[in-house]
Design an enzyme around this catalytic site. Structure first.
Site, short mmCIF file in Angstrom:
data_model
loop_
_atom_site.label_atom_id
_atom_site.label_comp_id
_atom_site.label_asym_id
_atom_site.label_seq_id
_atom_site.Cartn_x
_atom_site.Cartn_y
_atom_site.Cartn_z
N ASP A 158 -8.05 -2.86 14.08
CA ASP A 158 -9.41 -3.16 13.60
C ASP A 158 -9.40 -4.37 12.65
OD1 ASP A 158 -8.11 -2.07 11.43
OD2 ASP A 158 -9.49 -0.37 11.16
N ASP B 43 0.82 -1.22 0.00
CA ASP B 43 0.00 0.00 0.00
C ASP B 43 0.85 1.27 0.00
OD1 ASP B 43 0.95 -0.54 2.55
OD2 ASP B 43 -1.02 -0.77 3.47
N GLU C 232 -9.82 -1.95 5.22
CA GLU C 232 -10.48 -1.67 6.50
C GLU C 232 -11.76 -2.50 6.63
OE1 GLU C 232 -8.98 0.11 8.60
OE2 GLU C 232 -8.10 1.93 7.78
C1 F6R Z 1 1.42 -1.51 6.21
C2 F6R Z 1 0.11 -2.09 6.33
C3 F6R Z 1 -0.70 -2.08 7.58
C4 F6R Z 1 0.11 -2.45 8.83
C5 F6R Z 1 -0.78 -2.41 10.07
C6 F6R Z 1 -0.02 -2.73 11.33
O1 F6R Z 1 1.92 -1.68 4.88
O2 F6R Z 1 -0.32 -2.56 5.35
O3 F6R Z 1 -1.75 -3.00 7.43
O4 F6R Z 1 0.66 -3.71 8.67
O5 F6R Z 1 -1.36 -1.15 10.19
O6 F6R Z 1 0.92 -1.72 11.55
P1 F6R Z 1 2.00 -1.82 12.73
O7 F6R Z 1 2.95 -2.88 12.31
O8 F6R Z 1 2.65 -0.46 12.72
O9 F6R Z 1 1.25 -2.13 13.97
#
Ligand code: F6R
Length: 235
Positions: free
Chosen positions: A136, A67, A143
């Site tokens: 979430d 992403d 999402e």
């Molecule tokens: C990042 C991504 C997100 C993260 C998620 C967890 O490329 O796709 O889905 O993997 O927000 O983020 P952290 O590791 O910072 O808790």
């Protein structure tokens, strides 16, 4: 689904790096699906160490990231392209021309999504997809919703995600409100999926994702339908 409890974050990082390294050893021309966020930083450090010690060669590897924020230039230190260069690509012997992140600057993000999916398809899909998980249940920026979105697409970030990601920005207002993310097709077509989660605050969502019903309200629950998923957690 293989679920592994690591004793701590360092062990999680070592185990995750080892799984990615095995994919590279098995096929030096592998396509790796990569993630940003705080959880994979230790995994990337391990991969860098293995590369520096001569145990892991990235020269023929291709990567595709999950992403990118909309509207952030790759030179912006909050962009996911910048993150990947800074936390991995600048430190290993990879050809940066073979590292790909969705273009968050594209004027038409749905056309960019279609291009990205076709590109991943042309690579034959990914050999492994690394994932973190949001509080979430989001994977990539998919999402909670009424449906699972298949294609790479534009998303409006949830309030919870904006709050969680504010720690990387000056304040919450500075967090971009939109992003482009791989959809479930590009994630689920990967031959192997590796999800990593660290911290007590992830306990509840990890449990719901791996043991609860498969529902787009918990996007990561879709992983229960994939035949080769490893979850490594520590909490
Ligand atoms: C990042 C991504 C997100 C993260 C998620 C967890 O490329 O796709 O889905 O993997 O927000 O983020 P952290 O590791 O910072 O808790």
């Amino acid at each position: 689904m293989k679920v592994i409890k690591a004793a701590n974050y360092d062990e999680l990082s070592r185990k995750a790096a080892q799984i990615i390294a095995s994919v590279v050893w098995n096929n030096p021309r592998s396509v790796l699906g990569l993630a940003t966020g705080s959880t994979p930083i230790g995994t990337y450090k391990e991969l860098i160490r293995m590369n520096k010690e001569g145990d892991l060669d990235f020269s023929q590897i291709t990567t595709v990231n999950l992403d990118e924020y909309a509207g952030l230039d790759p030179s912006n230190d909050q962009s996911y392209r910048y993150f990947m260069n800074d936390n991995l690509f600048n430190h290993i012997n990879i050809d940066k021309n073979k590292t790909f992140v969705p273009n968050g600057l594209a004027s038409d993000l749905s056309a960019e999504g279609a291009r990205y999916d076709a590109f991943i398809d042309s690579l034959g899909g990914t050999d492994i997809q690394l994932l973190g998980i949001g509080h979430d249940g989001h994977i990539g920026f998919n999402e909670p919703d009424e449906v699972f979105y298949k294609a790479t697409h534009e998303v409006k970030l949830d309030a919870m995600t904006i709050k969680a990601n504010a720690r990387f920005f000056e304040n919450e207002d500075a967090v971009p409100r939109r992003a482009i993310t791989m959809g479930m097709w590009a994630i689920m077509q990967s031959k192997k999926i590796l999800l990593i989660a660290s911290g007590d605050d992830k306990r509840d969502i990890v449990e719901r994702s791996i043991n609860g019903p498969v529902t787009p309200k918990v996007p990561a629950s879709i992983l229960q339908c994939h035949r080769d998923v490893t979850v490594i957690y520590t909490y």
